[in-house]
Design a protein around this motif. Structure first.
Motif, PDB file in Angstrom:
ATOM      1  N   LEU A 455      44.998  23.971  40.492  1.00 29.30           N
ATOM      2  CA  LEU A 455      44.817  25.041  41.483  1.00 29.30           C
ATOM      3  C   LEU A 455      43.403  25.620  41.419  1.00 29.30           C
ATOM      4  O   LEU A 455      42.816  25.966  42.458  1.00 29.30           O
ATOM      5  CB  LEU A 455      45.854  26.135  41.252  1.00 29.30           C
ATOM      6  CG  LEU A 455      47.313  25.745  41.487  1.00 29.30           C
ATOM      7  CD1 LEU A 455      48.237  26.925  41.190  1.00 29.30           C
ATOM      8  CD2 LEU A 455      47.534  25.258  42.918  1.00 29.30           C
ATOM      9  N   LEU A 456      42.828  25.736  40.212  1.00 25.19           N
ATOM     10  CA  LEU A 456      41.460  26.240  40.091  1.00 25.19           C
ATOM     11  C   LEU A 456      40.450  25.256  40.687  1.00 25.19           C
ATOM     12  O   LEU A 456      39.486  25.670  41.361  1.00 25.19           O
ATOM     13  CB  LEU A 456      41.141  26.513  38.618  1.00 25.19           C
ATOM     14  CG  LEU A 456      41.867  27.717  37.986  1.00 25.19           C
ATOM     15  CD1 LEU A 456      41.620  27.747  36.481  1.00 25.19           C
ATOM     16  CD2 LEU A 456      41.419  29.017  38.634  1.00 25.19           C
ATOM     17  N   ASP A 457      40.640  23.959  40.449  1.00 19.95           N
ATOM     18  CA  ASP A 457      39.751  22.967  41.065  1.00 19.95           C
ATOM     19  C   ASP A 457      39.845  23.014  42.572  1.00 19.95           C
ATOM     20  O   ASP A 457      38.824  22.907  43.284  1.00 19.95           O
ATOM     21  CB  ASP A 457      40.103  21.564  40.557  1.00 19.95           C
ATOM     22  CG  ASP A 457      39.707  21.352  39.100  1.00 19.95           C
ATOM     23  OD1 ASP A 457      38.829  22.094  38.611  1.00 19.95           O
ATOM     24  OD2 ASP A 457      40.289  20.462  38.443  1.00 19.95           O
ATOM     25  N   ASN A 458      41.048  23.164  43.074  1.00 20.01           N
ATOM     26  CA  ASN A 458      41.234  23.236  44.521  1.00 20.01           C
ATOM     27  C   ASN A 458      40.567  24.494  45.091  1.00 20.01           C
ATOM     28  O   ASN A 458      39.974  24.468  46.177  1.00 20.01           O
ATOM     29  CB  ASN A 458      42.728  23.234  44.842  1.00 20.01           C
ATOM     30  CG  ASN A 458      43.006  23.039  46.316  1.00 20.01           C
ATOM     31  OD1 ASN A 458      42.732  21.990  46.874  1.00 20.01           O
ATOM     32  ND2 ASN A 458      43.543  24.073  46.952  1.00 20.01           N
ATOM     33  N   ALA A 459      40.673  25.623  44.357  1.00 17.21           N
ATOM     34  CA  ALA A 459      40.041  26.860  44.823  1.00 17.21           C
ATOM     35  C   ALA A 459      38.515  26.742  44.795  1.00 17.21           C
ATOM     36  O   ALA A 459      37.821  27.228  45.706  1.00 17.21           O
ATOM     37  CB  ALA A 459      40.496  28.022  43.948  1.00 17.21           C
ATOM     38  N   ARG A 460      37.964  26.124  43.749  1.00 13.35           N
ATOM     39  CA  ARG A 460      36.504  25.978  43.663  1.00 13.35           C
ATOM     40  C   ARG A 460      35.957  25.134  44.809  1.00 13.35           C
ATOM     41  O   ARG A 460      34.835  25.353  45.280  1.00 13.35           O
ATOM     42  CB  ARG A 460      36.147  25.338  42.313  1.00 13.35           C
ATOM     43  CG  ARG A 460      34.647  25.206  42.077  1.00 13.35           C
ATOM     44  CD  ARG A 460      34.357  24.435  40.825  1.00 13.35           C
ATOM     45  NE  ARG A 460      34.919  23.092  40.882  1.00 13.35           N
ATOM     46  CZ  ARG A 460      34.711  22.171  39.945  1.00 13.35           C
ATOM     47  NH1 ARG A 460      33.990  22.452  38.874  1.00 13.35           N
ATOM     48  NH2 ARG A 460      35.262  20.980  40.053  1.00 13.35           N
ATOM     49  N   ALA A 485      49.295  33.772  40.264  1.00 18.17           N
ATOM     50  CA  ALA A 485      48.652  33.519  41.553  1.00 18.17           C
ATOM     51  C   ALA A 485      47.199  33.140  41.336  1.00 18.17           C
ATOM     52  O   ALA A 485      46.515  33.699  40.463  1.00 18.17           O
ATOM     53  CB  ALA A 485      48.749  34.747  42.454  1.00 18.17           C
ATOM     54  N   VAL A 486      46.708  32.182  42.136  1.00 21.21           N
ATOM     55  CA  VAL A 486      45.305  31.764  42.142  1.00 21.21           C
ATOM     56  C   VAL A 486      44.774  32.022  43.544  1.00 21.21           C
ATOM     57  O   VAL A 486      45.235  31.404  44.522  1.00 21.21           O
ATOM     58  CB  VAL A 486      45.149  30.286  41.751  1.00 21.21           C
ATOM     59  CG1 VAL A 486      43.684  29.872  41.837  1.00 21.21           C
ATOM     60  CG2 VAL A 486      45.682  30.042  40.345  1.00 21.21           C
ATOM     61  N   TRP A 487      43.793  32.940  43.643  1.00 21.11           N
ATOM     62  CA  TRP A 487      43.256  33.371  44.941  1.00 21.11           C
ATOM     63  C   TRP A 487      41.797  32.969  45.040  1.00 21.11           C
ATOM     64  O   TRP A 487      41.046  33.002  44.037  1.00 21.11           O
ATOM     65  CB  TRP A 487      43.395  34.881  45.061  1.00 21.11           C
ATOM     66  CG  TRP A 487      42.852  35.474  46.346  1.00 21.11           C
ATOM     67  CD1 TRP A 487      43.518  35.667  47.499  1.00 21.11           C
ATOM     68  CD2 TRP A 487      41.519  35.969  46.557  1.00 21.11           C
ATOM     69  NE1 TRP A 487      42.709  36.248  48.444  1.00 21.11           N
ATOM     70  CE2 TRP A 487      41.457  36.446  47.882  1.00 21.11           C
ATOM     71  CE3 TRP A 487      40.381  36.048  45.759  1.00 21.11           C
ATOM     72  CZ2 TRP A 487      40.307  36.991  48.430  1.00 21.11           C
ATOM     73  CZ3 TRP A 487      39.219  36.585  46.302  1.00 21.11           C
ATOM     74  CH2 TRP A 487      39.195  37.056  47.621  1.00 21.11           C
ATOM     75  N   SER A 488      41.375  32.578  46.233  1.00 15.60           N
ATOM     76  CA  SER A 488      39.967  32.247  46.489  1.00 15.60           C
ATOM     77  C   SER A 488      39.590  32.789  47.855  1.00 15.60           C
ATOM     78  O   SER A 488      40.438  32.937  48.746  1.00 15.60           O
ATOM     79  CB  SER A 488      39.719  30.737  46.418  1.00 15.60           C
ATOM     80  OG  SER A 488      40.443  30.071  47.438  1.00 15.60           O
ATOM     81  N   ASP A 489      38.311  33.086  48.025  1.00 16.91           N
ATOM     82  CA  ASP A 489      37.838  33.692  49.273  1.00 16.91           C
ATOM     83  C   ASP A 489      37.442  32.660  50.318  1.00 16.91           C
ATOM     84  O   ASP A 489      36.561  32.914  51.149  1.00 16.91           O
ATOM     85  CB  ASP A 489      36.669  34.632  48.981  1.00 16.91           C
ATOM     86  CG  ASP A 489      35.473  33.885  48.384  1.00 16.91           C
ATOM     87  OD1 ASP A 489      35.617  32.666  48.119  1.00 16.91           O
ATOM     88  OD2 ASP A 489      34.420  34.508  48.172  1.00 16.91           O
ATOM     89  N   GLY A 490      38.054  31.479  50.287  1.00 19.89           N
ATOM     90  CA  GLY A 490      37.730  30.445  51.248  1.00 19.89           C
ATOM     91  C   GLY A 490      38.256  30.748  52.637  1.00 19.89           C
ATOM     92  O   GLY A 490      39.060  31.664  52.842  1.00 19.89           O
ATOM     93  N   GLY A 547      41.873  35.838  51.794  1.00 20.27           N
ATOM     94  CA  GLY A 547      41.640  34.574  51.125  1.00 20.27           C
ATOM     95  C   GLY A 547      42.899  33.741  51.030  1.00 20.27           C
ATOM     96  O   GLY A 547      43.996  34.153  51.427  1.00 20.27           O
ATOM     97  N   ASN A 548      42.751  32.551  50.490  1.00 23.13           N
ATOM     98  CA  ASN A 548      43.872  31.638  50.285  1.00 23.13           C
ATOM     99  C   ASN A 548      44.459  31.871  48.893  1.00 23.13           C
ATOM    100  O   ASN A 548      43.720  31.940  47.913  1.00 23.13           O
ATOM    101  CB  ASN A 548      43.417  30.183  50.413  1.00 23.13           C
ATOM    102  CG  ASN A 548      42.805  29.898  51.776  1.00 23.13           C
ATOM    103  OD1 ASN A 548      43.355  30.313  52.790  1.00 23.13           O
ATOM    104  ND2 ASN A 548      41.661  29.210  51.797  1.00 23.13           N
ATOM    105  N   GLU A 549      45.777  31.967  48.825  1.00 23.96           N
ATOM    106  CA  GLU A 549      46.418  32.233  47.547  1.00 23.96           C
ATOM    107  C   GLU A 549      47.600  31.290  47.348  1.00 23.96           C
ATOM    108  O   GLU A 549      48.484  31.202  48.209  1.00 23.96           O
ATOM    109  CB  GLU A 549      46.882  33.686  47.454  1.00 23.96           C
ATOM    110  CG  GLU A 549      47.519  34.019  46.102  1.00 23.96           C
ATOM    111  CD  GLU A 549      47.849  35.493  45.967  1.00 23.96           C
ATOM    112  OE1 GLU A 549      46.994  36.241  45.466  1.00 23.96           O
ATOM    113  OE2 GLU A 549      48.964  35.886  46.379  1.00 23.96           O
TER     114      GLU A 549
END
Length: 570
Positions: A455-460, A485-490, A547-549
């Motif tokens: 999930l972290l690789d996908n968020a990066r 939860a893993v959130w990113s500002d994509g 963002g996407n979570e």
């Protein structure tokens, strides 16, 4: 009617109360007839007295006693079954009748003929008793009549032949009545027993049919020529109903809803015989909702309540579910084939990587070094793809094997996040928001690492290169459930991509195998957890941002003892 269930001992036990009720009705009928006969005999004596005949006290007392005895037996709380031979039950009813009727013969003389009254005890013995008891009663009646005829012959000098002939004919008739009545009674009892068995088998079959129809995933509608639905199973109701209006109880008309117009038109075409409509694809569309495509198969039948009423049975299948099943089967076949291919690729790939490593030791030119580096990088990429493909079949088994292990979520997530940030050099981008209280959950440490790193690789891949662009949250919700939860500002995902996020071999990038999120889902489900995606707002760089979570709901466990606590790393 023969049922595929067949008769059994259970049927016999179930029939016993019904047989008792049937015997009780017959017994009450005979006892009521005896009471009415006793009342008639008593009224006969009163009538003779009123008409001026000299009263016979013994006859009056006998008729009164007979009426009282029959009334007492009639109001008895429990009827008694008769045996195969003479017993107490026979004596209290049939025996009393025979003795009373014989006494009436003796006391009244030849002025009144009481011989027809003997038919009642003979019939009672034939219907309520055995054939032996019925024949014995008839024989007893015949013997008493012959004895009475002999007594009449001894009393006077007249011709006694008519008395003997009458006794013989009455006795023969008693035997015939006893035999025929018992045969008819036995035949009716056998038919009733067979009917009860058939009814019991039909009830079982009806219950099984109802259960099967209720549990079917395909919808079933029974429609008449007017478009009225007489029966609909839950699956059909679910397919036909709008979100805010539940289906009414049957019967209802297909013309009630505009969205059912295609179904009503198909039913009309089937009844009018316009072409071959054994199956057709139609759409059901309610106002404000999408079009639900269905495959409808039709069969004509005859209603149970009349041969003139023709019905159409419609079998409804949701095409989306059919396509989903076909897609699942296709993916399963593709997964098996991919696993087989991956096994075959692994050995040549290892040979290529080893040969490239040997080349790197001997070459010195920069151009050749760049080529070997490209070979090494692509070999590693192929090796990761092979691992992902093979992990599809391993994920469920591994998760099941470690399903009972317990780990502390907060320190495990912190360690995995720090290791990932150090290895990828993205410490500034990552922010960890972890709950201070212990969160013991059921999950394998290595599987948690694989899921979180994926999930972290996908968020990066989609996050901006800014501080707090990737956030990891671990906490307990209001109900005490553990959440990760893993959130990113994509940017938001396209609907077509979001719809197939967790499907295998689906990716929006050409260089991805499309197996990462699918393996995450398999590992989570194997541990009793659930993974999902949504757009969420988080505070990043002092600003509330969308963002996407990806969120995971984990099974929380009791706080483990130090001896049973699993390490955060393998």
């Amino acid at each position: 009617m023969h049922s595929w269930f067949g008769p059994s001992l259970l049927d016999e036990r179930l029939e016993a109360p019904e047989e008792q009720q049937e015997f009780k009705r017959l017994w009450l009928g005979f006892m009521t007839a005896r009471v009415m006969l006793g009342l008639v005999l008593l009224l006969l004596q009163v009538t003779l007295y009123v008409l001026g005949q000299a009263p016979n006290v013994w006859l009056a007392l006998l008729c009164g006693a007979y009426f009282a005895a029959t009334l007492m037996v009639r109001v008895a709380p429990r009827p008694r079954r008769m045996g195969h031979t003479f017993d107490q039950s026979w004596l209290s009813s049939i025996g009393v009748d025979v003795l009373v009727f014989t006494a009436l013969h003796l006391l009244h003389g030849s002025s009144i003929n009481y011989t027809p009254l003997y038919a009642l005890p003979v019939l009672q013995a034939a219907v309520l008793g055995s054939l032996t008891l019925a024949m014995g009663t008839a024989a007893g009646v015949t013997l008493l009549l012959l004895l009475h005829s002999t007594w009449q012959a001894l009393r006077g000098p007249g011709d006694a032949t008519p008395f003997f002939i009458q006794a013989a004919l009455t006795g023969a008739g008693s035997f015939v009545i006893a035999f025929l009545a018992h045969q008819l009674s036995a035949r009716l009892a056998s038919e009733q027993q067979r009917a009860r068995r058939s009814q019991h088998a039909m009830r079982i079959q009806q219950q099984v049919n109802d259960l099967v129809i209720e549990a079917l995933t395909d919808g079933i509608l029974v429609v008449d020529v007017r478009g009225t639905v007489h029966a609909a199973n839950p699956a059909a109701r679910q397919m036909l109903q709008a979100d805010d209006r539940p289906i009414r109880h049957t019967p209802f008309s297909l013309a009630d809803e505009p969205g059912w117009q295609a179904l009503a038109e198909l039913a009309f075409q089937v009844f009018t015989g316009r072409g071959d409509f054994h199956h057709a694809d139609i759409g059901i569309e309610h106002l404000g909702q999408g079009n639900r495509r269905m495959r409808v198969r039709t069969r004509m039948t005859t209603a149970h309540w009349g041969e003139s009423e023709i019905l159409c049975v419609m079998f409804l299948q949701d095409l989306r579910e059919m396509e989903a099943r076909m897609r699942t089967e296709k993916l399963a076949s593709m997964g098996r084939m991919s696993a087989a291919v991956a096994h075959e690729i692994r050995n040549p790939l290892a040979a290529i990587a080893q040969a490239n490593a040997l080349l790197e030791e001997d070459i010195q030119e920069p151009r050749h070094i760049r080529l070997t580096q490209m070979i090494r990088q692509n070999a590693k990429r192929l090796d990761r793809i092979v691992d992902d493909v093979l992990n599809i079949s391993r994920a469920g088994k591994q998760a099941t094997a470690f399903a009972s292990r317990v780990l502390e979520l907060t320190p495990s997530v912190q360690r995995i996040g720090q290791d990932w940030a150090q290895q990828t050099g993205n410490s500034a981008m990552l922010a960890l928001h972890l709950a201070p209280q212990p969160l013991p959950v059921h999950f394998d440490p290595e599987h948690l690492r694989r899921v979180l790193v994926n999930l972290l690789d996908n968020a990066r891949r989609y996050a901006r290169q800014l501080p707090d662009a990737i956030q990891v949250h671990a906490r307990a919700d209001a109900s005490g459930q553990a959440l990760l939860a893993v959130w990113s500002d994509g940017p938001p995902m396209e609907p077509s991509v979001e719809q197939h996020l967790f499907e295998p071999f689906f990716s929006s990038e050409s260089r991805s195998s499309g197996l990462g999120l699918y393996i995450c889902r398999e590992l989570c489900e194997g541990h009793g957890a659930a993974i999902g995606y949504h757009r969420a707002r988080r505070i990043a760089r002092d600003t509330l941002m969308d963002g996407n979570e990806f969120f995971i709901t984990l099974r929380q466990a009791a706080v483990p003892s130090p001896a049973s606590r699993s390490p955060a790393t393998p």
